[in-house]
Write a protein that holds these residues in place. Sequence first.
Motif, PDB file in Angstrom:
ATOM      1  N   HIS A   1       1.023  -1.208  -0.057  1.00 47.55           N
ATOM      2  CA  HIS A   1       0.006  -0.551  -0.079  1.00 47.55           C
ATOM      3  C   HIS A   1       0.510   1.329   0.063  1.00 47.55           C
ATOM      4  O   HIS A   1       2.043   1.100  -0.137  1.00 47.55           O
ATOM      5  CB  HIS A   1      -0.927   0.060   1.268  1.00 47.55           C
ATOM      6  CG  HIS A   1      -0.733   0.019   2.675  1.00 47.55           C
ATOM      7  ND1 HIS A   1      -0.932  -0.048   3.616  1.00 47.55           N
ATOM      8  CD2 HIS A   1       0.432   1.266   3.419  1.00 47.55           C
ATOM      9  CE1 HIS A   1      -0.613   0.461   4.972  1.00 47.55           C
ATOM     10  NE2 HIS A   1       0.740   1.402   4.528  1.00 47.55           N
ATOM     11  N   THR A   2       0.604   2.145  -0.320  1.00 48.47           N
ATOM     12  CA  THR A   2       0.967   3.610  -0.854  1.00 48.47           C
ATOM     13  C   THR A   2       1.018   4.801   0.431  1.00 48.47           C
ATOM     14  O   THR A   2       1.488   6.102   0.226  1.00 48.47           O
ATOM     15  CB  THR A   2       0.453   4.443  -1.830  1.00 48.47           C
ATOM     16  OG1 THR A   2      -1.167   4.566  -1.321  1.00 48.47           O
ATOM     17  CG2 THR A   2       0.473   3.794  -3.216  1.00 48.47           C
TER      18      THR A   2
ATOM     19  N   CYS B   1      -3.648   1.896  -5.780  1.00 42.20           N
ATOM     20  CA  CYS B   1      -2.782   1.589  -4.836  1.00 42.20           C
ATOM     21  C   CYS B   1      -1.376   2.386  -6.378  1.00 42.20           C
ATOM     22  O   CYS B   1      -0.525   3.449  -6.017  1.00 42.20           O
ATOM     23  CB  CYS B   1      -1.730   0.712  -5.325  1.00 42.20           C
ATOM     24  SG  CYS B   1       0.021   0.754  -4.223  1.00 42.20           S
TER      25      CYS B   1
ATOM     26  N   TRP C   1      -5.670   0.982   5.084  1.00 45.55           N
ATOM     27  CA  TRP C   1      -5.653   1.642   4.240  1.00 45.55           C
ATOM     28  C   TRP C   1      -5.596   1.512   2.842  1.00 45.55           C
ATOM     29  O   TRP C   1      -6.330  -0.174   2.719  1.00 45.55           O
ATOM     30  CB  TRP C   1      -3.919   2.210   4.248  1.00 45.55           C
ATOM     31  CG  TRP C   1      -3.258   3.187   3.170  1.00 45.55           C
ATOM     32  CD1 TRP C   1      -3.264   3.770   1.970  1.00 45.55           C
ATOM     33  CD2 TRP C   1      -2.853   4.569   3.669  1.00 45.55           C
ATOM     34  NE1 TRP C   1      -2.534   4.555   1.551  1.00 45.55           N
ATOM     35  CE2 TRP C   1      -2.301   5.189   2.732  1.00 45.55           C
ATOM     36  CE3 TRP C   1      -3.042   4.878   5.109  1.00 45.55           C
ATOM     37  CZ2 TRP C   1      -1.955   6.344   3.103  1.00 45.55           C
ATOM     38  CZ3 TRP C   1      -2.837   6.128   5.225  1.00 45.55           C
ATOM     39  CH2 TRP C   1      -2.744   6.933   4.377  1.00 45.55           C
TER      40      TRP C   1
ATOM     41  N   ASP D   1      -5.795   0.919  -0.311  1.00 46.09           N
ATOM     42  CA  ASP D   1      -5.485   0.409  -1.529  1.00 46.09           C
ATOM     43  C   ASP D   1      -4.317  -0.814  -1.352  1.00 46.09           C
ATOM     44  O   ASP D   1      -3.756  -1.428  -1.973  1.00 46.09           O
ATOM     45  CB  ASP D   1      -4.242   0.983  -2.271  1.00 46.09           C
ATOM     46  CG  ASP D   1      -3.511   1.655  -1.714  1.00 46.09           C
ATOM     47  OD1 ASP D   1      -3.007   1.455   0.177  1.00 46.09           O
ATOM     48  OD2 ASP D   1      -2.342   2.414  -2.100  1.00 46.09           O
ATOM     49  N   THR D   2      -4.464  -1.815   0.485  1.00 49.46           N
ATOM     50  CA  THR D   2      -4.006  -2.809   0.777  1.00 49.46           C
ATOM     51  C   THR D   2      -4.084  -3.982   0.364  1.00 49.46           C
ATOM     52  O   THR D   2      -5.292  -4.755  -0.178  1.00 49.46           O
ATOM     53  CB  THR D   2      -4.158  -2.639   2.652  1.00 49.46           C
ATOM     54  OG1 THR D   2      -4.004  -1.303   3.125  1.00 49.46           O
ATOM     55  CG2 THR D   2      -3.024  -4.079   2.483  1.00 49.46           C
TER      56      THR D   2
ATOM     57  N   PRO E   1      -8.423  -4.280   1.377  1.00 49.48           N
ATOM     58  CA  PRO E   1      -8.885  -3.138   1.214  1.00 49.48           C
ATOM     59  C   PRO E   1      -9.512  -2.648   2.392  1.00 49.48           C
ATOM     60  O   PRO E   1     -10.157  -3.486   3.408  1.00 49.48           O
ATOM     61  CB  PRO E   1      -9.621  -2.724   0.293  1.00 49.48           C
ATOM     62  CG  PRO E   1     -10.422  -3.920  -0.002  1.00 49.48           C
ATOM     63  CD  PRO E   1     -10.174  -5.026   0.242  1.00 49.48           C
TER      64      PRO E   1
END
Length: 641
Positions: free
Chosen positions: A162-163, A189, A230, A232-233, A226
Motif C-alpha cells: 500500500h502507499t 495503489c 489504507w 489500497d492494501t 482494502p
Amino acid sequence: MSATLCAARVQASTAGSSQASRAVPRSGAAARPAARPAPRQQQHRGQQQQHVANAAAVEAPASPHRMSEIEMWNGNKRLQTLVTDVAANTITIRSLDWDRDRFDIEFALQEGTTYNSYLIFGADKTALVDASHEKFRGLFMRTLNEELAKQGRSIDYVFCSHTEPDHSGLVKDVVEQFPEAIVCGSKVCLAFLDNLIHVPFKKQAVKGGDKIDLGGGHVLEFVMAPNLHWPDTMFTFDHATNVMYTCDAFGLHYCTEDPFDSELKPLEPHYQFYYQCLMGPNARSVSTALRKVKDLPYEIIANGHGPLLRYNVPELVGRYDKWSKAIAAAPASVMVLYAADYGFSDRLSQTLAHGITKAGVATEMADVLSMDPQELVEMLSRNSGVVLMTPPNDAPEARGAINTLLSAIKPKQKVVVAESYGGRDEPLDSLVSGLVSAGVEPLLDLRVKEEPTEGVYQLFEEAGTDLAQALIAKDTIAKKKAAMNPDVAKALARVSGGLYIVTAAHNNAKSAMVASWVAQASFEPLGLTIAVAKDRAIESLMQVGDSFVLNCLGDGEYNALLKHFLQRFPPGADRFEGINWQPAASGSPVLNDAIAHMECKVVSRMETADHWVTYAEVVEGQVAQPDKRTAVHRRKVASYY
C-alpha cells in the motif's frame, strides 16, 4: 478481552517488562546480533482450523542477521538497518527507528518501531516487497544495493502493499535506480503512486488471485485486502516458502534486534494496542481479509512493522479473528468516510474512530475518493451513524459520493461532519446545509483552523465518543439494569469511597473526572488504584507511563467543584475554565480548593468489561488543609457511581 477500546498509548501488563526485553544498541556503535533462540515446538492446528500451518515447522534460518552502523536523524534519533534471512531465497531489510515516540495518528510509542521490506530472489526474477520511510533513504538504499550485489541481481518487480509513506516513501528512489522494474499493486495503489512520486515508472495492476512467477517455485499470489488502515492494501503469498506479506496487518510498533516473535509475552500489549488503534476501526475489513486467506497455508507472516510472526502465527492470527468478531457484535456501528492522502483526513478520521470504538460502538471506514456509489449506499444502510470528513472540493468523485450520501441518508441516522484541513476542503457549511435539507441535523460539526495539535486530536476523539454514546445510550442503561441482581447491587453499594477529582495533562490536552473508586494498593512503593471507565475522555491521558494528579475533596466543602466537574462537557471544552489551579511537575492541574493532592505515575492497567483498573505509584503529595477530612461518597445501589 475487549477489542473496542483504543488507548492513546500502549498498555503494559507490568511496568518495564518490554523495556527489559529489547536489546537497544548504544548510540554511534554498531549493535551485536542477539543470540537466536531455538525453534519452539507447537501443536499443529490443522487445515480445518483456518488452514493456518504450524509455525514451528519452519526452521529458524542459520545465518546471523547483519546490522548497519547507526545514523542520527534530527540530531537525537537513532536509525539503523538489520538484514536477516526469512526463508529460502528470501531476506528482510528492517529499518529500525529506535527512538520514534509518535506514530501516525499522534499516539505515543514506548518502544520505537520498524519498517520492514523484503527481497525475494527467484530463479529468474527478483522482487522487492515494500520499501521504507524516506528518513532511511541513505541507509536503506545502501543496504538494498549491498544485498543485491551479493547475489549479482537487479530488481525486476516492486510489490507495493500500500502507499502509506512509511512503506512507499522510497519507491521513487528504487524506480529511478532500477527503471526497468515493474511496480505491481492494486489499481487504487498505482493511482496513488502516480500522485506520490511524480516520475514515470513501469506498472502492472493486479487483482485478487493474480500470480507472478519469479522462477524456482516462487509463485507470488495476490490477495486484495482494502481498508486495512489504507484503502489500497494487498497481501502477497509466496507458494514456495509459505510466507505471507501483509504490510500493516499483524504488525506492532516494537523495535528490537530480534527479527521474530521469539518471546510472545513482551510483545502482547503492543500487538493488541496496534490492533486497537489501526485495525479495530476496520474490523469488518479484517474479518473479510481473514476469510480470503483461510485456505492459504501460510507459516510466516512478514508484516510491515515490528518482529515478523514465525513462532506464534496461529495464536496471533486467532486474536485478530476474536477481536474483530467482538467488535462486529457491538450494538451499533458508524460509517467513517475520509479522503485518503488528503490533508489530515486520515489521521483525524482515525482519531474519531478511536473515540467511537472506546465507547463500545463499531466503525466501518472507507475512502470517499475511491468508493463505488452502490457500495456507499450498502454501507450506509447497515450503519446507524455517519462521520464525513470534508473531501477536496476539486475531486469530482467526492462530489458524486456526497450527492449519493445526501440522497440515501435517513433522518434517524446521527451524523458528525468535520474538516480535513487539506487546503481545498469542501466547505463545511455547504455539507451541513445539504444534510439539513435531507432531514438530518448534524450532531456535531468540527472545524479545524490550524494544523492539528494534540488538543485538536483530543477534540476529535471526544466527538467520536459523544457520537457513540448518543447511539447506544438507551441500550447501555437497559443492559446495566438487566445485568444486576437488585439485592447484590444494594449490598455492593455499601462499599463506600472518597470523593476526588482526577486531573491529567499532556502538552495542550487536559482533562478531568470525578472519581470515587479509589483505593491504596501498595506500601512499597506507595501506590493506589483508580477505576476509569473506558469511554472517559481522561482515559487517553492515563496510559502506562503517564502522570496524573489525584485531588482530594474536603468533607462538606465539595459541592461547587463536584457540580462543575460532573457537568457534561462538549468535545474539546476547557474543563478548567473558571477553576483555580496550579500545574504539578508533570503539568497536571492541582486544584487550589483541594484539601490534599497526590501526583501519580501509571505503572500498569488491568482491563475489565467496562473499566480500566489503573495502578499508579504516588511520587509526590501534599496536604493543604490538615484539619479537613476527605469527603465520603455513599450510594444506595451499585448500578451508578
